[in-house]
Design a protein around this motif. Structure first.
Motif, PDB file in Angstrom:
ATOM      1  N   SER A  89      13.752   3.227  -4.566  1.00 56.63           N
ATOM      2  CA  SER A  89      14.808   3.980  -3.896  1.00 56.63           C
ATOM      3  C   SER A  89      13.359   4.372  -2.914  1.00 56.63           C
ATOM      4  N   VAL A  90      12.315   3.973  -3.386  1.00 60.35           N
ATOM      5  CA  VAL A  90      11.485   5.117  -2.162  1.00 60.35           C
ATOM      6  C   VAL A  90      11.358   4.422  -1.878  1.00 60.35           C
ATOM      7  N   THR A  91      10.693   2.983  -2.377  1.00 63.72           N
ATOM      8  CA  THR A  91      10.073   1.470  -1.593  1.00 63.72           C
ATOM      9  C   THR A  91      11.071   1.417   0.071  1.00 63.72           C
ATOM     10  N   ASN A  92      12.536   2.390  -0.070  1.00 60.67           N
ATOM     11  CA  ASN A  92      13.965   1.529   0.736  1.00 60.67           C
ATOM     12  C   ASN A  92      13.894   2.831   1.500  1.00 60.67           C
ATOM     13  N   PHE A  93      13.408   4.329   1.395  1.00 59.48           N
ATOM     14  CA  PHE A  93      13.353   4.753   1.891  1.00 59.48           C
ATOM     15  C   PHE A  93      12.690   4.993   3.193  1.00 59.48           C
ATOM     16  N   ASN A  94      10.773   5.049   1.831  1.00 57.39           N
ATOM     17  CA  ASN A  94       9.702   4.732   2.997  1.00 57.39           C
ATOM     18  C   ASN A  94       9.553   3.881   4.052  1.00 57.39           C
ATOM     19  N   ARG A  95      10.475   2.727   3.899  1.00 56.81           N
ATOM     20  CA  ARG A  95      10.268   1.565   4.753  1.00 56.81           C
ATOM     21  C   ARG A  95      10.833   1.844   6.097  1.00 56.81           C
ATOM     22  N   LEU A  96      12.289   2.617   5.683  1.00 57.88           N
ATOM     23  CA  LEU A  96      13.290   3.192   6.984  1.00 57.88           C
ATOM     24  C   LEU A  96      12.510   4.419   7.877  1.00 57.88           C
ATOM     25  N   VAL A  97      11.863   5.065   6.451  1.00 56.59           N
ATOM     26  CA  VAL A  97      11.213   6.330   7.128  1.00 56.59           C
ATOM     27  C   VAL A  97       9.807   5.561   8.335  1.00 56.59           C
ATOM     28  N   ARG A  98       9.025   4.841   8.080  1.00 56.15           N
ATOM     29  CA  ARG A  98       8.361   4.536   8.585  1.00 56.15           C
ATOM     30  C   ARG A  98       8.209   3.068   9.975  1.00 56.15           C
ATOM     31  N   GLN A  99       9.200   2.447   9.801  1.00 55.10           N
ATOM     32  CA  GLN A  99       9.370   1.684  10.835  1.00 55.10           C
ATOM     33  C   GLN A  99       9.624   2.369  12.099  1.00 55.10           C
ATOM     34  N   PHE A 100       8.826   1.497  13.621  1.00 60.12           N
ATOM     35  CA  PHE A 100       9.649   2.156  14.712  1.00 60.12           C
ATOM     36  C   PHE A 100      11.208   1.417  15.066  1.00 60.12           C
ATOM     37  N   PRO A 101      11.856   1.924  15.196  1.00 65.23           N
ATOM     38  CA  PRO A 101      12.017   3.045  16.081  1.00 65.23           C
ATOM     39  C   PRO A 101      12.109   4.389  15.402  1.00 65.23           C
ATOM     40  N   ASN A 102      12.966   4.388  13.828  1.00 66.59           N
ATOM     41  CA  ASN A 102      13.386   5.099  13.069  1.00 66.59           C
ATOM     42  C   ASN A 102      12.309   5.876  12.398  1.00 66.59           C
ATOM     43  N   SER A 103      11.018   6.327  12.689  1.00 69.17           N
ATOM     44  CA  SER A 103       9.918   6.989  12.368  1.00 69.17           C
ATOM     45  C   SER A 103      10.121   8.147  13.330  1.00 69.17           C
ATOM     46  N   LEU A 104      10.183   7.904  15.043  1.00 71.90           N
ATOM     47  CA  LEU A 104      10.180   9.091  15.945  1.00 71.90           C
ATOM     48  C   LEU A 104      10.996  10.108  15.071  1.00 71.90           C
ATOM     49  N   ILE A 105      12.510   9.318  14.627  1.00 72.20           N
ATOM     50  CA  ILE A 105      13.487  10.449  14.265  1.00 72.20           C
ATOM     51  C   ILE A 105      13.329  11.506  12.632  1.00 72.20           C
ATOM     52  N   ALA A 106      13.001   9.944  12.456  1.00 70.52           N
ATOM     53  CA  ALA A 106      12.302  10.521  10.579  1.00 70.52           C
ATOM     54  C   ALA A 106      11.288  11.919  11.077  1.00 70.52           C
ATOM     55  N   GLY A 107      10.353  11.377  11.650  1.00 69.78           N
ATOM     56  CA  GLY A 107       9.542  12.444  11.943  1.00 69.78           C
ATOM     57  C   GLY A 107      10.020  13.815  12.747  1.00 69.78           C
ATOM     58  N   LEU A 108      10.983  13.924  13.666  1.00 69.43           N
ATOM     59  CA  LEU A 108      11.683  14.394  14.168  1.00 69.43           C
ATOM     60  C   LEU A 108      12.819  16.192  13.650  1.00 69.43           C
ATOM     61  N   LEU A 109      12.525  15.262  12.150  1.00 67.00           N
ATOM     62  CA  LEU A 109      13.645  16.189  11.402  1.00 67.00           C
ATOM     63  C   LEU A 109      13.258  16.309  10.615  1.00 67.00           C
ATOM     64  N   GLY A 110      12.131  16.410  10.018  1.00 67.12           N
ATOM     65  CA  GLY A 110      11.032  16.486   9.111  1.00 67.12           C
ATOM     66  C   GLY A 110      11.069  15.254   7.518  1.00 67.12           C
ATOM     67  N   PHE A 111      11.576  14.189   7.367  1.00 66.18           N
ATOM     68  CA  PHE A 111      11.897  13.533   6.744  1.00 66.18           C
ATOM     69  C   PHE A 111       9.785  12.578   6.669  1.00 66.18           C
ATOM     70  N   SER A 112       9.881  12.929   5.593  1.00 64.20           N
ATOM     71  CA  SER A 112       8.430  12.389   5.028  1.00 64.20           C
ATOM     72  C   SER A 112       8.335  11.055   4.259  1.00 64.20           C
ATOM     73  N   VAL A 113       7.391  10.001   3.833  1.00 63.30           N
ATOM     74  CA  VAL A 113       7.326   8.915   3.040  1.00 63.30           C
ATOM     75  C   VAL A 113       6.921   9.656   1.770  1.00 63.30           C
ATOM     76  N   LYS A 114       7.417   9.578   0.464  1.00 63.75           N
ATOM     77  CA  LYS A 114       7.712   9.789  -0.580  1.00 63.75           C
ATOM     78  C   LYS A 114       6.514   9.189  -2.269  1.00 63.75           C
ATOM     79  N   ASP A 115       6.352   9.648  -2.738  1.00 67.90           N
ATOM     80  CA  ASP A 115       5.638   9.167  -3.453  1.00 67.90           C
ATOM     81  C   ASP A 115       5.569   8.423  -4.544  1.00 67.90           C
ATOM     82  N   TYR A 116       4.439   6.973  -5.001  1.00 70.43           N
ATOM     83  CA  TYR A 116       5.637   6.120  -6.119  1.00 70.43           C
ATOM     84  C   TYR A 116       5.343   7.246  -7.286  1.00 70.43           C
ATOM     85  N   LEU A 117       6.266   6.539  -8.404  1.00 69.10           N
ATOM     86  CA  LEU A 117       5.511   7.171 -10.182  1.00 69.10           C
ATOM     87  C   LEU A 117       4.554   5.913 -10.659  1.00 69.10           C
ATOM     88  N   VAL A 118       4.047   6.698 -10.773  1.00 72.22           N
ATOM     89  CA  VAL A 118       2.251   5.531 -11.617  1.00 72.22           C
ATOM     90  C   VAL A 118       2.319   5.307 -13.060  1.00 72.22           C
TER      91      VAL A 118
END
Length: 180
Positions: free
Chosen positions: A138-167
C-alpha cells in the motif's frame, strides 16, 4: 474565453481526481497499519497468557515479562511505522524470554496449554507478516502516486508526502525456534 473556462474546468477536475486518489491510497495505508495492530494485539494477548502460565514456575520471570507486556501500545491507523516497529521489537523480546523459560522448565514446555498458545502465536506471526506485506504494498502504491509528475505537484500543494516502509526486525534472525 470559452477555451479558458474549459481549461480551468479540466484542471479543477484533474486536481480533484488526483486528490481523491491520494486520499484513497492514504486510507489503504492507514487500514493496512491498523490490521497490523489487530494482529499484534492477538499476539500480545497470547503472550500475556503465557506469561501468566510462567508465574507458577518463576515469579521473577513472570514479573519481568509483565513489565515488558506493560509497555504494550495499540497500533491503529494513526500510529507511525516507528510505533509498529517498536511494538514488534517488544513482542520479539517477550517471546524470546518465554521460549527461554520454556527451555528452563520442561514441564511448562510440555503443557498442552503452552503448546496450543505457542501454535496460536505462530499463526498470529504469519498473519502479522502478511499484514506487513500488505502495508508495504500500500505504501509503494501511495508513494508512487505522490512522487510521479504531475501528481507530485498536487500532492505537495495538499501536504501529502511519501510514507516510510516497515522493516524486518533484525533480531528475529537470532530468535530461538518455536518448534516444540
Amino acid at each position: 474565453m470559452l477555451i479558458a473556462i474549459i481549461i480551468i474546468v479540466l484542471l479543477v477536475i484533474w486536481v480533484i481526481s488526483v486528490q481523491r486518489r491520494l486520499v484513497s491510497k492514504e486510507e489503504l495505508c492507514k487500514n493496512a497499519l491498523s490490521q497490523i495492530g489487530v494482529q499484534q494485539a492477538s499476539r500480545w494477548d497470547a503472550l500475556t497468557a503465557l506469561a501468566d502460565m510462567t508465574k507458577s514456575y518463576s515469579e521473577y520471570e513472570y514479573k519481568a515479562l509483565r513489565d515488558v507486556i506493560a509497555q504494550r501500545h495499540p497500533i491503529n491507523s494513526s500510529s507511525t511505522v516507528a510505533d509498529a516497529n517498536a511494538q514488534e521489537g517488544l513482542l520479539t523480546n517477550a517471546l524470546s524470554r518465554i521460549i527461554a523459560i520454556g527451555e528452563q522448565y520442561p514441564e511448562l514446555k510440555a503443557s498442552e496449554t503452552y503448546v496450543k498458545t505457542m501454535d496460536s502465536i505462530n499463526l498470529y506471526e504469519n498473519q502479522v507478516r502478511t499484514s506487513r506485506m500488505v502495508f508495504n504494498d500500500s505504501v509503494t502504491n501511495f508513494n508512487r502516486l505522490v512522487r510521479q509528475f504531475p501528481n507530485s505537484l498536487i500532492a505537495g500543494l495538499l501536504g501529502f508526502s511519501v510514507k516510510d516502509y516497515l522493516v524486518e526486525n533484525q533480531g528475529k534472525e537470532q530468535m530461538p525456534s518455536m518448534k516444540i
